[in-house]
Design a protein around this motif. Structure first.
Motif, short mmCIF file in Angstrom:
data_model
loop_
_atom_site.label_atom_id
_atom_site.label_comp_id
_atom_site.label_asym_id
_atom_site.label_seq_id
_atom_site.Cartn_x
_atom_site.Cartn_y
_atom_site.Cartn_z
N ARG A 91 0.82 -1.21 0.00
CA ARG A 91 0.00 0.00 0.00
C ARG A 91 0.86 1.26 0.00
NH1 ARG A 91 -4.18 0.06 4.75
NH2 ARG A 91 -4.85 -1.77 3.57
N THR A 92 1.93 1.24 0.80
CA THR A 92 2.81 2.41 0.87
C THR A 92 3.57 2.61 -0.43
OG1 THR A 92 3.08 1.99 3.24
CG2 THR A 92 4.64 3.50 2.21
N LEU A 93 4.02 1.50 -1.04
CA LEU A 93 4.72 1.61 -2.32
C LEU A 93 3.81 2.21 -3.38
CD1 LEU A 93 6.97 -1.07 -3.97
CD2 LEU A 93 5.18 0.03 -5.29
N LEU A 94 2.58 1.72 -3.49
CA LEU A 94 1.66 2.24 -4.51
C LEU A 94 1.31 3.70 -4.26
CD1 LEU A 94 -0.70 -0.86 -4.87
CD2 LEU A 94 1.08 -0.10 -6.47
N ALA A 95 1.14 4.06 -2.98
CA ALA A 95 0.86 5.46 -2.66
C ALA A 95 2.04 6.35 -3.05
CB ALA A 95 0.55 5.60 -1.17
N GLY A 96 3.26 5.90 -2.72
CA GLY A 96 4.44 6.68 -3.07
C GLY A 96 4.60 6.82 -4.57
N LEU A 97 4.35 5.73 -5.31
CA LEU A 97 4.48 5.79 -6.76
C LEU A 97 3.43 6.71 -7.37
CD1 LEU A 97 5.81 4.81 -9.34
CD2 LEU A 97 4.36 2.78 -9.27
N ALA A 98 2.20 6.69 -6.82
CA ALA A 98 1.16 7.58 -7.32
C ALA A 98 1.52 9.04 -7.09
CB ALA A 98 -0.18 7.25 -6.64
N VAL A 99 2.03 9.34 -5.89
CA VAL A 99 2.44 10.72 -5.59
C VAL A 99 3.58 11.15 -6.50
CG1 VAL A 99 3.50 12.19 -3.83
CG2 VAL A 99 1.65 10.64 -3.20
N PHE A 100 4.58 10.28 -6.67
CA PHE A 100 5.75 10.61 -7.50
C PHE A 100 5.33 10.84 -8.95
CE2 PHE A 100 9.25 9.42 -10.28
CZ PHE A 100 10.30 10.17 -9.76
N THR A 101 4.45 9.99 -9.47
CA THR A 101 4.02 10.11 -10.86
C THR A 101 3.22 11.40 -11.09
OG1 THR A 101 3.94 7.69 -11.04
CG2 THR A 101 2.75 8.96 -12.71
N ALA A 102 2.28 11.68 -10.19
CA ALA A 102 1.50 12.91 -10.32
C ALA A 102 2.39 14.14 -10.17
CB ALA A 102 0.39 12.93 -9.25
N ALA A 103 3.33 14.08 -9.24
CA ALA A 103 4.24 15.22 -9.05
C ALA A 103 5.12 15.43 -10.27
CB ALA A 103 5.10 14.98 -7.81
N GLY A 126 7.05 11.44 -2.50
CA GLY A 126 6.69 10.16 -3.10
C GLY A 126 7.84 9.17 -3.07
N ALA A 127 9.05 9.66 -3.34
CA ALA A 127 10.23 8.79 -3.32
C ALA A 127 10.48 8.24 -1.92
CB ALA A 127 11.45 9.55 -3.82
#
Length: 477
Positions: A91-103, A126-127
């Motif tokens: 869950r944390t990995l997917l959240a971080g990847l979503a934040v990083f991609t949107a950013a 995100g990273a």
């Protein structure tokens, strides 16, 4: 390069569950995600002159474009590891990847400094969520000899990501434009987000306390430290605009230490700094990263702003530098078991200092191929040996059960070191960055040479004697 202290608390020792047939496909996608994170440390360097021209950025904003990302990445990484425990690694990995991609999308669309820096900060957040969660998944998915192979792939991603960043950054800036150094993350991030849930099984989260005050204090303190260092380039070292943020940084660091001593589950166990190998490893990692990222930053601006090279040619020039760093790391991995950490660390820093000396005598007419490039190759070869020595000293000279904590400390200093290094050389080279004056660059390279020389002497006294024995725990890239 980026690992959390929490990684050491995973993975059973004696009982290995049935191997998941999807594990290698999952590892490939996780490595792709990690590659994006590491790439973004250096990919912006070559694009900086074009970004400055298009967005009318001053020197301070250019500096923050690099440091905002590594500051949040390093400052919040340990908190990200704890969140992976508390909420679940997938869950944390997917959240971080979503934040990083949107950013990344927001940063590429930036029309001014505020949106650009806001996007870089969000990328760093995100990273900090993604990387420790990804490592946790790797260490719990693979066991025995397979784990060493998986961690080897992870380490290779870290080693190649920074090097690839300058080349990819140059090609994209020269081609579709600097915005694509950020846009390229978007389709890749979306594809990985779509595929990962089917390949990485969800695991029950572990109870974990979150030291949010500690994370905010250390990140804010480092942010103020960097602000003060950057402001000194405009206002001078004795001006209140410089001294006040530096004093506030010291106060916040003191507050962080007090919070960590009182916390039941501290973000960073400060007692780790009483372990000489960990202190030595953290010091070596801080200096080596500061120098390496400073070379990328200064070299990119110098080659384009003073020598008039294109972004692509600038990126290509850094390829031998990347190879030299890798060769230094490879040599060190073979020498450490024979001559010990102290000798390798001191020699590596001395080589970096010697390589930096020709850079202190650059002129506006200096040959790039006879002057700057050979000097960079020698200096970064030395730094390559130091990176490996920092990691193996911190993790190979302490007890196995402390490896996760030591890894978290060393990796935090890796990211923060890059931020501090760029802030310092940006201030010293202020005249060169703003007007193309060669003196600004030579002054900054002089600081780099002195830092490497002093660090070589410090390494002789700080790095323990003996030969490190790796425990098979978490590794840095």
């Amino acid at each position: 390069m980026t690992h959390s202290a929490s990684a050491a608390h995973h993975a059973p020792v004696d009982h290995h569950p049935s191997a998941d047939p999807r594990r290698w496909a999952a590892l490939a996608l996780i490595c792709v995600a990690q590659f994006m994170l590491i790439l973004d440390v250096t990919v912006v360097n070559v694009a900086l002159p074009d970004m400055a021209s298009d967005l009318h950025l001053d020197r301070a904003t250019l500096t923050w474009t690099v440091t905002a990302y590594t500051l949040c990445f390093g400052g919040l990484m340990l908190l990200g590891g704890r969140l992976a425990d508390a909420l679940g690694a997938r869950r944390t990995l997917l959240a971080g990847l979503a934040v990083f991609t949107a950013a990344s999308l927001v940063t590429g669309l930036a029309g001014g400094a505020a949106v650009l820096l806001g996007g870089r900060i969000a990328q760093g957040v995100g990273a900090a969520l993604l990387s420790p969660a990804a490592l946790s998944i790797v260490t719990t998915t693979f066991h025995g000899p397979e784990r060493n192979k998986a961690l080897g792939a992870w380490a290779a991603i870290g080693a190649s990501g920074s090097a690839a960043g300058v080349l990819i950054g140059g090609a994209l800036t020269d081609g579709p434009g600097w915005q694509w150094v950020f846009f390229i993350n978007v389709p890749i991030g979306i594809a990985v987000l779509a595929a990962l849930p089917a390949l990485v099984p969800a695991r029950a989260p572990q109870p974990a306390r979150l030291d949010l005050p500690g994370a905010l204090l250390v990140t804010a303190g480092t942010g103020l430290l960097i602000y003060g260092l950057v402001e000194a380039g405009d206002s001078g070292w004795s001006d209140a605009a410089t001294l006040l943020p530096l004093a506030a940084a010291v106060a916040l660091y003191a507050g962080f230490a007090a919070v960590e001593r009182a916390a039941q589950a501290p973000l960073m166990d400060l007692r780790m700094f009483t372990r000489r190998p960990v202190l030595a490893g953290a010091f070596l990692m801080l200096i080596a990263t500061a120098l390496l990222i400073a070379y990328f930053f200064l070299g990119s601006v110098y080659l384009q702003h003073v020598q008039g090279l294109s972004p692509l040619k600038t990126g290509l020039l850094f390829l031998p530098v990347a190879v030299a760093t890798g060769l230094g790391a490879h040599l060190a991995s073979r020498l450490l078991g024979r001559v010990g950490s102290r000798t390798v660390a001191a020699t590596g820093m001395a080589i970096a200092a010697a390589g930096s000396l020709p850079l202190t005598r650059l002129t506006a007419d200096s040959s790039v191929y006879a002057g700057l490039l050979p000097a960079f190759v020698v200096a970064t070869f030395g730094l390559g040996t130091v990176f490996v020595t920092a990691t193996t000293t911190a993790l190979g000279m302490i007890e196995h059960h402390e490896a996760g904590l030591a890894s978290g400390v060393v990796n935090t200093f890796h990211e923060v070191g890059g931020s501090i290094g760029v802030a310092v050389v940006s201030t010293v080279a202020a005249s060169g960055i703003e007007s193309g004056s060669i003196d600004g660059f030579t002054n900054a390279f002089t600081v780099c040479a002195l830092a490497a020389a002093v660090s070589a002497a410090v390494a002789l006294g700080l790095v323990p004697r003996g030969k490190p024995q790796m425990t098979g725990g978490p590794h840095v890239h």
